[in-house]
Design an enzyme around this catalytic site. Structure first.
Site, mmCIF file in Angstrom:
data_model
loop_
_atom_site.group_PDB
_atom_site.id
_atom_site.type_symbol
_atom_site.label_atom_id
_atom_site.label_comp_id
_atom_site.label_asym_id
_atom_site.label_seq_id
_atom_site.Cartn_x
_atom_site.Cartn_y
_atom_site.Cartn_z
ATOM 1 N N CYS A 14 15.445 6.189 3.403
ATOM 2 C CA CYS A 14 14.359 6.929 3.563
ATOM 3 C C CYS A 14 14.152 7.519 4.818
ATOM 4 O O CYS A 14 14.057 8.968 4.902
ATOM 5 C CB CYS A 14 13.006 6.250 3.046
ATOM 6 S SG CYS A 14 13.361 4.287 3.841
ATOM 7 N N HIS A 16 6.498 4.989 5.792
ATOM 8 C CA HIS A 16 6.666 5.060 7.348
ATOM 9 C C HIS A 16 6.095 6.209 8.070
ATOM 10 O O HIS A 16 5.876 7.287 7.283
ATOM 11 C CB HIS A 16 8.201 5.140 7.304
ATOM 12 C CG HIS A 16 9.235 4.197 6.613
ATOM 13 N ND1 HIS A 16 8.995 2.949 6.781
ATOM 14 C CD2 HIS A 16 10.012 4.534 5.598
ATOM 15 C CE1 HIS A 16 10.039 2.354 6.217
ATOM 16 N NE2 HIS A 16 10.691 3.250 5.363
HETATM 17 P P1 NAD Z 1 15.318 -3.270 -5.108
HETATM 18 O O1 NAD Z 1 15.466 -4.639 -4.899
HETATM 19 O O2 NAD Z 1 14.087 -2.760 -5.705
HETATM 20 O O3 NAD Z 1 16.247 -3.231 -6.649
HETATM 21 C C1 NAD Z 1 17.521 -3.308 -6.750
HETATM 22 C C2 NAD Z 1 17.801 -3.664 -8.097
HETATM 23 O O4 NAD Z 1 19.201 -4.095 -8.443
HETATM 24 C C3 NAD Z 1 17.012 -5.121 -8.542
HETATM 25 O O5 NAD Z 1 16.362 -4.675 -10.029
HETATM 26 C C4 NAD Z 1 18.203 -6.009 -8.754
HETATM 27 O O6 NAD Z 1 17.712 -7.045 -9.865
HETATM 28 C C5 NAD Z 1 19.393 -5.198 -9.129
HETATM 29 N N1 NAD Z 1 20.599 -5.935 -8.862
HETATM 30 C C6 NAD Z 1 20.665 -6.924 -8.044
HETATM 31 N N2 NAD Z 1 22.020 -7.421 -7.977
HETATM 32 C C7 NAD Z 1 22.778 -6.342 -8.548
HETATM 33 C C8 NAD Z 1 24.189 -6.126 -8.989
HETATM 34 N N3 NAD Z 1 24.974 -6.811 -8.521
HETATM 35 N N4 NAD Z 1 24.366 -4.864 -9.828
HETATM 36 C C9 NAD Z 1 23.384 -4.035 -10.274
HETATM 37 N N5 NAD Z 1 22.070 -4.412 -9.678
HETATM 38 C C10 NAD Z 1 21.952 -5.640 -9.182
HETATM 39 O O7 NAD Z 1 16.100 -2.352 -4.191
HETATM 40 P P2 NAD Z 1 15.800 -0.949 -3.804
HETATM 41 O O8 NAD Z 1 14.628 -0.816 -2.952
HETATM 42 O O9 NAD Z 1 15.405 -0.088 -4.869
HETATM 43 O O10 NAD Z 1 16.919 -0.560 -2.975
HETATM 44 C C11 NAD Z 1 18.142 -0.084 -3.430
HETATM 45 C C12 NAD Z 1 18.949 0.764 -2.682
HETATM 46 O O11 NAD Z 1 18.053 1.682 -1.970
HETATM 47 C C13 NAD Z 1 19.408 -0.177 -1.177
HETATM 48 O O12 NAD Z 1 20.710 0.285 -0.955
HETATM 49 C C14 NAD Z 1 18.236 0.383 -0.141
HETATM 50 O O13 NAD Z 1 18.635 0.230 1.032
HETATM 51 C C15 NAD Z 1 18.158 1.809 -0.765
HETATM 52 N N6 NAD Z 1 16.773 2.133 -0.503
HETATM 53 C C16 NAD Z 1 15.723 1.738 -0.728
HETATM 54 C C17 NAD Z 1 14.467 2.054 -0.174
HETATM 55 C C18 NAD Z 1 13.255 1.408 -0.416
HETATM 56 O O14 NAD Z 1 12.262 1.612 0.610
HETATM 57 N N7 NAD Z 1 12.803 0.577 -1.285
HETATM 58 C C19 NAD Z 1 14.158 3.433 0.455
HETATM 59 C C20 NAD Z 1 15.503 3.987 0.390
HETATM 60 C C21 NAD Z 1 16.750 3.624 0.157
#
Ligand code: NAD
Length: 340
Positions: free
Chosen positions: A141, A220
């Site tokens: 992000c 942020h």
């Molecule tokens: P999150 O924890 O909200 O969601 C992740 C999901 O994946 C959960 O539902 C979890 O149960 C599931 N999961 C767990 N193990 C798994 C597996 N082995 N295979 C498939 N699914 C599995 O996380 P998020 O915030 O959505 O982040 C996901 C990605 O996006 C990360 O790389 C993070 O760095 C990136 N990201 C997050 C944000 C943010 O602010 N939330 C912003 C930009 C990028």
């Protein structure tokens, strides 16, 4: 051509990307994969999304919850052209083997190291670099927000030096297990990893970043000082550069948007996506030029800013649009992001 898409990992990012894919005229959401039942799994089923088991999840809890399961992630990857991996950070790298074995393309998120994919991606900055690629990483992000701003600035006014202080939200709104709830935590990585991450997209950009974490969940904020070699004429010219670019929203003083609380209230009123703010947010009175030096603030809605980028990444990988502008226009129209 309709590209068949799966989303593996149905959390903050995954559920938003799945909804966005379902809105695209040139894509079909085949299914989403989840590890365990939750209200989000229930909502996915209610929307008619086919649910698959992933991450070693068991069938029984879904049966107990009355949520139908169509198969396992190993079945889902056989039915699609590309998977958007939105599993927690570092898990995407483990999942990569499965996608490779299935012979399908994959998009990873910013929580993975850059070498998880052939290219790190931002639609405004390097759409062409992802064209035809089999693996793409949509940057985080903060890196997405900085890369969009860099696209506007570097294409118009050469930069001597850029210092960005990243004021990071402590947690996403639904996360009850993270903090701090009282305190400001310096990130003792000096400079922070964000600058090198931006250089995965702009290799020559002389940017250095510092970061602190603060007790908020909304957005942020980036505090920027840019020193130009050739500066814009005035702040109005700089603002016009941002305003004329897709995925920027500039708030005027009369709108009464003092900071991130009002930005997200605006987003809730507008009702785009999950009441999201997928644009970089700037303030008219938060951009100042003083000779070679520019100062500006921007706010980044961490939960949603990467959503349109994931859609454009799919379009670039499968050569579905003549250029970035066409892809961005389709994505933004379908998602409800206003054009400049
Ligand atoms: P999150 O924890 O909200 O969601 C992740 C999901 O994946 C959960 O539902 C979890 O149960 C599931 N999961 C767990 N193990 C798994 C597996 N082995 N295979 C498939 N699914 C599995 O996380 P998020 O915030 O959505 O982040 C996901 C990605 O996006 C990360 O790389 C993070 O760095 C990136 N990201 C997050 C944000 C943010 O602010 N939330 C912003 C930009 C990028």
């Amino acid at each position: 051509m309709t590209i068949r898409v799966a989303v593996n990992g149905y959390g903050t990012i995954g559920k938003r990307v799945a909804d966005a894919v379902a809105l695209q005229p040139d894509m079909k959401l085949v299914g989403v994969a989840k590890t365990r039942p939750s209200f989000e799994a229930g909502r996915a089923a209610a929307k008619g999304f086919k649910l698959y088991l992933s991450g070693g999840g068991a069938l029984e809890p879904f049966h107990t919850a009355g949520i139908p399961i169509a198969g396992r992630i190993e079945d889902l990857v056989r039915e699609v052209d590309v998977v958007v991996d939105a599993a927690p950070e570092k898990v995407g790298r483990e999942n990569a083997k499965l996608y490779k074995e299935a012979g399908i393309r994959a998009i990873f998120q910013g929580g993975e190291k850059p070498d998880v994919a052939e290219v790190s991606f931002n639609a405004l900055a390097n759409y062409e670099a992802a064209r035809g690629k089999h693996t793409v990483r949509v940057v985080s992000c903060n890196t997405t927000g900085l890369s969009r701003a860099a696209s506007v600035l570097t294409s118009r006014w050469p930069i001597e030096y850029w210092q960005a202080t990243i004021v990071r939200r402590a947690a996403d709104p639904a996360e009850s297990n993270r903090g701090p709830i009282n305190g400001i935590l310096p990130t003792f990585q000096l400079p922070s990893h964000h600058g090198p991450d931006v250089r995965t997209i702009f290799p020559q950009l002389p940017i250095a970043t510092l970061a602190v974490v603060v007790p908020t969940t909304l957005m942020h904020v980036h505090v920027n000082h840019v020193q130009f070699t050739t500066p814009p004429r005035d702040a109005a010219e700089m603002l016009a550069g941002f305003r004329g670019t897709p995925r920027f929203r500039i708030f005027a003083p009369w709108e009464g948007v003092d900071g991130t609380p009002q930005v997200m209230e605006f987003a809730r009123d507008r009702g785009v996506g999950h009441q999201d703010m997928m644009e970089n947010v700037l303030w008219e009175n938060g951009v100042r030029l003083d000779g070679q030096n520019a100062y500006f603030f921007q706010a980044i809605h961490q939960e949603s800013i990467v959503v349109p980028e994931n859609i454009d990444a799919i379009r670039a990988m499968f050569d579905l649009a003549p250029d970035a502008a066409h892809s961005i226009a389709i994505t933004d129209r379908t998602l409800g992001i206003p054009a400049p």
